[in-house]
Design a protein around this motif. Structure first.
Motif, PDB file in Angstrom:
ATOM      1  N   ILE A 323     -33.318 -24.475  57.453  1.00 62.29           N
ATOM      2  CA  ILE A 323     -34.239 -25.399  58.107  1.00 62.29           C
ATOM      3  C   ILE A 323     -35.613 -24.747  58.241  1.00 62.29           C
ATOM      4  N   LEU A 324     -35.600 -23.464  58.646  1.00 63.13           N
ATOM      5  CA  LEU A 324     -36.880 -22.768  58.785  1.00 63.13           C
ATOM      6  C   LEU A 324     -37.568 -22.639  57.431  1.00 63.13           C
ATOM      7  N   GLY A 325     -36.783 -22.378  56.376  1.00 70.10           N
ATOM      8  CA  GLY A 325     -37.352 -22.233  55.039  1.00 70.10           C
ATOM      9  C   GLY A 325     -38.016 -23.514  54.587  1.00 70.10           C
ATOM     10  N   GLU A 326     -37.316 -24.624  54.766  1.00 68.59           N
ATOM     11  CA  GLU A 326     -37.890 -25.920  54.367  1.00 68.59           C
ATOM     12  C   GLU A 326     -39.161 -26.183  55.158  1.00 68.59           C
ATOM     13  N   THR A 327     -39.107 -25.896  56.463  1.00 66.69           N
ATOM     14  CA  THR A 327     -40.274 -26.135  57.310  1.00 66.69           C
ATOM     15  C   THR A 327     -41.466 -25.320  56.819  1.00 66.69           C
ATOM     16  N   ALA A 328     -41.203 -24.046  56.522  1.00 66.92           N
ATOM     17  CA  ALA A 328     -42.297 -23.178  56.081  1.00 66.92           C
ATOM     18  C   ALA A 328     -42.887 -23.684  54.770  1.00 66.92           C
ATOM     19  N   LEU A 329     -42.019 -24.041  53.812  1.00 66.34           N
ATOM     20  CA  LEU A 329     -42.512 -24.500  52.507  1.00 66.34           C
ATOM     21  C   LEU A 329     -43.326 -25.778  52.655  1.00 66.34           C
ATOM     22  N   SER A 330     -42.795 -26.737  53.412  1.00 69.91           N
ATOM     23  CA  SER A 330     -43.509 -27.999  53.570  1.00 69.91           C
ATOM     24  C   SER A 330     -44.810 -27.783  54.323  1.00 69.91           C
ATOM     25  N   PHE A 331     -44.764 -26.857  55.269  1.00 72.19           N
ATOM     26  CA  PHE A 331     -45.973 -26.542  56.015  1.00 72.19           C
ATOM     27  C   PHE A 331     -47.070 -26.064  55.074  1.00 72.19           C
ATOM     28  N   LEU A 332     -46.676 -25.253  54.084  1.00 68.85           N
ATOM     29  CA  LEU A 332     -47.652 -24.727  53.135  1.00 68.85           C
ATOM     30  C   LEU A 332     -48.076 -25.773  52.124  1.00 68.85           C
ATOM     31  N   GLY A 333     -47.361 -26.906  52.097  1.00 70.35           N
ATOM     32  CA  GLY A 333     -47.696 -27.924  51.112  1.00 70.35           C
ATOM     33  C   GLY A 333     -46.965 -27.720  49.802  1.00 70.35           C
ATOM     34  N   LEU A 334     -46.038 -26.766  49.767  1.00 67.48           N
ATOM     35  CA  LEU A 334     -45.292 -26.520  48.525  1.00 67.48           C
ATOM     36  C   LEU A 334     -43.934 -27.198  48.565  1.00 67.48           C
ATOM     37  N   GLY A 335     -43.555 -27.722  49.730  1.00 66.03           N
ATOM     38  CA  GLY A 335     -42.206 -28.268  49.856  1.00 66.03           C
ATOM     39  C   GLY A 335     -42.179 -29.760  49.639  1.00 66.03           C
ATOM     40  N   LEU A 336     -41.595 -30.448  50.587  1.00 66.72           N
ATOM     41  CA  LEU A 336     -41.447 -31.891  50.471  1.00 66.72           C
ATOM     42  C   LEU A 336     -42.810 -32.560  50.523  1.00 66.72           C
ATOM     43  N   LYS A 337     -42.857 -33.723  49.887  1.00 62.07           N
ATOM     44  CA  LYS A 337     -44.135 -34.427  49.840  1.00 62.07           C
ATOM     45  C   LYS A 337     -43.984 -35.790  50.486  1.00 62.07           C
ATOM     46  N   PRO A 338     -45.013 -36.263  51.205  1.00 60.95           N
ATOM     47  CA  PRO A 338     -44.957 -37.612  51.727  1.00 60.95           C
ATOM     48  C   PRO A 338     -44.724 -38.575  50.563  1.00 60.95           C
ATOM     49  N   PRO A 339     -44.065 -39.687  50.750  1.00 58.42           N
ATOM     50  CA  PRO A 339     -43.609 -40.273  52.004  1.00 58.42           C
ATOM     51  C   PRO A 339     -42.324 -39.674  52.577  1.00 58.42           C
ATOM     52  N   VAL A 340     -41.679 -38.734  51.866  1.00 54.93           N
ATOM     53  CA  VAL A 340     -40.533 -38.073  52.491  1.00 54.93           C
ATOM     54  C   VAL A 340     -41.055 -37.309  53.710  1.00 54.93           C
ATOM     55  N   THR A 341     -40.451 -37.532  54.845  1.00 56.89           N
ATOM     56  CA  THR A 341     -40.963 -36.940  56.076  1.00 56.89           C
ATOM     57  C   THR A 341     -39.948 -35.976  56.658  1.00 56.89           C
ATOM     58  N   SER A 342     -40.365 -34.735  56.809  1.00 57.15           N
ATOM     59  CA  SER A 342     -39.532 -33.769  57.521  1.00 57.15           C
ATOM     60  C   SER A 342     -40.422 -33.130  58.576  1.00 57.15           C
ATOM     61  N   TRP A 343     -39.830 -32.317  59.426  1.00 55.03           N
ATOM     62  CA  TRP A 343     -40.638 -31.687  60.470  1.00 55.03           C
ATOM     63  C   TRP A 343     -41.700 -30.786  59.852  1.00 55.03           C
ATOM     64  N   GLY A 344     -41.347 -30.147  58.737  1.00 50.20           N
ATOM     65  CA  GLY A 344     -42.330 -29.304  58.067  1.00 50.20           C
ATOM     66  C   GLY A 344     -43.502 -30.118  57.552  1.00 50.20           C
ATOM     67  N   VAL A 345     -43.208 -31.301  56.970  1.00 46.44           N
ATOM     68  CA  VAL A 345     -44.277 -32.157  56.473  1.00 46.44           C
ATOM     69  C   VAL A 345     -45.199 -32.559  57.623  1.00 46.44           C
ATOM     70  N   LEU A 346     -44.606 -32.843  58.783  1.00 48.17           N
ATOM     71  CA  LEU A 346     -45.420 -33.210  59.942  1.00 48.17           C
ATOM     72  C   LEU A 346     -46.302 -32.041  60.368  1.00 48.17           C
ATOM     73  N   LEU A 347     -45.722 -30.832  60.323  1.00 47.98           N
ATOM     74  CA  LEU A 347     -46.492 -29.663  60.753  1.00 47.98           C
ATOM     75  C   LEU A 347     -47.606 -29.349  59.775  1.00 47.98           C
ATOM     76  N   ASN A 348     -47.440 -29.828  58.549  1.00 49.32           N
ATOM     77  CA  ASN A 348     -48.478 -29.592  57.549  1.00 49.32           C
ATOM     78  C   ASN A 348     -49.821 -30.127  58.040  1.00 49.32           C
ATOM     79  N   GLU A 349     -49.782 -31.195  58.852  1.00 48.37           N
ATOM     80  CA  GLU A 349     -51.011 -31.757  59.417  1.00 48.37           C
ATOM     81  C   GLU A 349     -51.685 -30.762  60.348  1.00 48.37           C
ATOM     82  N   ALA A 350     -50.861 -29.870  60.915  1.00 46.04           N
ATOM     83  CA  ALA A 350     -51.398 -28.918  61.881  1.00 46.04           C
ATOM     84  C   ALA A 350     -51.830 -27.626  61.207  1.00 46.04           C
ATOM     85  N   GLN A 351     -51.858 -27.633  59.855  1.00 42.95           N
ATOM     86  CA  GLN A 351     -52.189 -26.396  59.160  1.00 42.95           C
ATOM     87  C   GLN A 351     -53.637 -26.003  59.412  1.00 42.95           C
TER      88      GLN A 351
END
Lengths: 391, 333
Positions: A323-351
């Motif tokens: 879970i932490l790995g996915e969050t970190a990747l999505s946070f960096l913008g390398l992981g999941l992409k919108p419209p798929v929404t995960s907590w990491g994708v949400l945190l990406n806004e706070a980058q």
């Protein structure tokens, strides 16, 4: 011999029972006769924190099934009049009188100096929240449940024509609470799928290494060594950057989980290997071998069950890192992409640091991440302690 | 002992070879290569790329050749000339781009490890000796939070708090006006002033893990009979703790470098992106995004090398400190 006073110490009249020392109370008897799994359950139950964590996780996973209903708004709803609205305070008393849960509506004005919207609570009238609502009278009421059929049933929703942003809104005016509830669906499944992959790989490779030893063991050991000597995050980054840009978000989601699972198995494989190495020398394993059982049967039927409990514990402890790995990747913008929404994708806004300084409520999605990771950690600890009930 | 070192060094060679192959495959995975990106870029600007430029890239970097040939070319450069390839985005040899940042990465990692040790040691000993005391519970709880909080989040929160309280920006590793200055005393001091934030942020999860392991190990040791005997004989409690059990429990401290180092390097990658430190993290991210393959590959390679060397150091230190391992290695000869 004189007969005097009776003796002044107590003498027990009942006949002596020579088995009194070895006799078990019914409670003890039940304990000694109960099965391994029951013993584990008894031991696990004493670890209060783990039990509560387990319950919490069950609730979260159940909530994933009905996310749309729990969220006050449809996931795609945008409130363009309320961009970056701060969290609304949930109140109970208006003018010293109990009203029940309500919020004050926002007065919106444009702050020309800082070029941002100012939100002020309008204390005139409370807007009571509604529960179990099926009305269409507020923005973002209608949604498609699991994309199957359209409905407007919400557990909680704002008053007619009003708003309810418990955790504020983001740059597109989407309700953050609804988005967090939506994100749980992806974030929680990433952990499960990833762990399943790493579990299958870990058991197979660890099983081969531990049971056959020799050359197979050597090879698996070297592979483990190579994988472990990579710092995990840069490797994840490289692999997810390698995914073609034209993949659909769902495909990217699968790709990310596979990447996380593919790189996480060494820990489990090591555990399986060392256990098998010790167990295959046991008499019952040798006996099974002599009777002509095939390796898969010996491993699956005789060896694995003796450390299933350990495996469950290690698997539970492996989920948080996923879970932490996915969050970190999505946070960096390398992981999941919108419209798929995960907590990491949400945190990406706070980058962007400025966003955090101005709109600190963008960090809210981090809270469920921490809570879920903690819960898995506690649950795993409890399971690990309970895994060996004879100790 | 010398035998052991040599054997340990020899084992490293195949590991590193496999790692280098893996890295090369990974950076080759994205469809297309830097040349296609480059041609595309020129086309977007409405220009034609010069035929001689293309020929230069093809000749020197083997674009269009089969993958194994490109790999051999790359390895040859590294082994024979110490040349890790060419960064297309920076138009400089990779080693020139990487050098400074690598130094800062190593500095940050090293200071973080020291931080982890200094913090974890007293706390671990305290919670083991005072097991189940309120202090132990409090520290264990903080440790759990440290384990569960994503690094980047901690960095964001620290930045937010520092900004709220002092108004100072804590991003970066040196003050802006010193960024391009050569290494000097002033720059060094400035680096030290900025260093504490990333060190704390990166170190938390490692510290939390280390405390838990030290506590568990020391507890195992404290319940052994020789400790009970020593206490029963009247050995002062302090001596009965420091003389043997603590030394035994210290083993994982050294053996764990191998576990902690990848963790720290991973952590520093993401934290440095958030805090915009001039370490490898941000550059690796950019290189990956622009398919600057030799740069990205070299970063991955060097980071892996760091870990492998860290493992080697921990193994050697362990053999040096723990006679059982040293003698075991000699006996198995």
């Amino acid at each position: 011999m004189t007969t005097g006073k009776p003796l002044d110490h107590f003498v027990n009249e009942t006949p002596f029972d020579p088995y009194s020392a070895t006799k078990l109370t019914p409670d003890q008897e039940r304990f000694y006769l109960s099965s391994q799994w029951r013993l584990m359950w008894l031991k696990f139950r004493r670890h209060k924190l783990a039990v509560w964590s387990g319950l919490y996780l069950v609730l979260v996973y159940l909530s994933v099934v009905v996310s749309e209903i729990l969220a006050p708004y449809a996931f795609t709803a945008r409130h363009t009049d309320y961009i970056y609205a701060p969290p609304q305070e949930l109140r109970l008393f208006h003018d010293g009188e109990f009203v029940g849960p309500f919020v004050y509506p926002y007065d919106v004005s444009l702050n020309m100096e800082e070029l941002r919207w100012d939100y002020r609570e309008n204390m005139a009238a409370p807007h009571k929240l509604r529960f179990f609502c099926t009305q269409d009278d507020f923005e973002g009421a209608r949604y498609a449940f699991w994309n199957l059929f359209e409905t407007n049933f919400h557990l909680v929703c704002p008053a007619a024509g009003s708003q309810f942003f418990l955790l504020g809104t983001d740059r597109l005016g989407r309700d953050i609470l609804s988005r967090i509830i939506q994100g749980a669906r992806i974030s929680m499944t990433v952990g499960l799928i990833g762990v399943t992959i790493s579990f299958v790989l870990g058991i197979t490779l660890g099983g081969i290494a531990g049971y056959f030893g020799g050359a197979a063991d050597w090879c698996v050991q070297r592979v483990i060594e190579v994988i472990r000597s990579f710092p995990s995050l840069p490797l994840w980054m490289a692999l997810s950057a390698a995914m073609p840009v034209n993949w659909s978000p769902i495909l990217v989601f699968l790709g990310i989980t596979v990447i996380l699972g593919l790189l996480d198995w060494p820990g489990l494989a090591r555990a399986v290997r060392s256990k098998l190495l010790a167990l295959r020398e046991e008499d019952f394993a040798v006996a099974a071998q002599l009777m002509g059982a095939k390796p898969t049967r010996i491993i699956g039927k005789h060896l694995l069950p003796s450390f299933t409990s350990h495996l469950i514990a290690s698997v539970t402890l492996a989920v948080p890192s996923m879970i932490l790995g996915e969050t970190a990747l999505s946070f960096l913008g390398l992981g999941l992409k919108p419209p798929v929404t995960s907590w990491g994708v949400l945190l990406n806004e706070a980058q962007n640091f400025n966003a955090v300084a101005l709109y600190p409520w963008l960090l809210w999605p981090a809270v469920p991440v921490i809570m879920v990771v903690l819960a898995f950690q506690f649950l795993g600890d409890g399971l690990r302690d309970a895994a060996d009930p004879y100790k | 002992m010398l035998d052991y070192i040599i054997r340990r060094l020899l084992v490293m060679v195949p590991t590193l070879l496999v790692i280098s192959m893996l890295v090369f495959v990974i950076i080759q995975l994205p469809p297309g290569d830097y040349l296609t990106t480059l041609v595309q870029e020129y086309q977007d600007r409405g220009e034609q790329i010069g035929e001689e430029v293309l020929a230069f890239y093809r000749d020197n970097y083997g674009f269009g050749e089969p993958m194994w040939k490109q790999y051999l070319l790359w390895m040859k450069g590294i082994l024979l000339e110490g040349n890790m390839g060419y960064s297309f985005a920076y138009e400089m040899p990779v080693s020139d781009v990487v050098g400074d940042r690598m130094f800062l990465t190593i500095l940050v990692s090293f200071v973080t490890i020291v931080f982890v040790y200094i913090v974890a040691f007293p706390i671990g000993v305290y919670s083991a000796v005072n097991q189940y005391s309120p202090g132990d519970y409090a520290l264990t709880f903080i440790g759990f939070i440290g384990l569960a909080t994503p690094n980047f989040l901690l960095a964001l929160v620290l930045m937010y708090l520092a900004n709220e309280w002092t108004g100072a920006s804590i991003g970066g590793l040196v003050d802006d006006h010193l960024r391009d200055a050569p290494m000097s005393w002033e720059k060094f001091v400035s680096v030290l002033q900025h260093l504490w934030v990333p060190v704390i942020v990166i170190g938390t999860s490692g510290t939390a893990g280390m405390i838990r392991r030290l506590r568990a190990n020391l507890l195992d040791e404290l319940h052994k009979q020789y400790v009970v005997t020593a206490l029963a004989k009247g050995v002062p409690p302090k001596k009965a703790l420091f003389k043997y059990p603590l030394r035994m429990a210290l083993n994982p401290f050294i053996a764990d470098i191998g576990n902690i180092l990848p963790e720290i390097i991973s952590g520093s990658a993401i934290v440095s992106i958030v805090l915009s430190l001039e370490t490898t993290g941000p550059m690796l991210l950019r290189a990956l995004e622009t398919q600057d393959m030799y740069l990205a590959g070299s970063f991955l390679m060097v980071l892996a090398l760091l870990t492998v060397v860290g493992n080697l150091v921990s193994d050697l230190a362990l053999a040096f400190l723990d006679p059982r391992i040293r003698l075991g290695a000699e006996a198995s000869k």
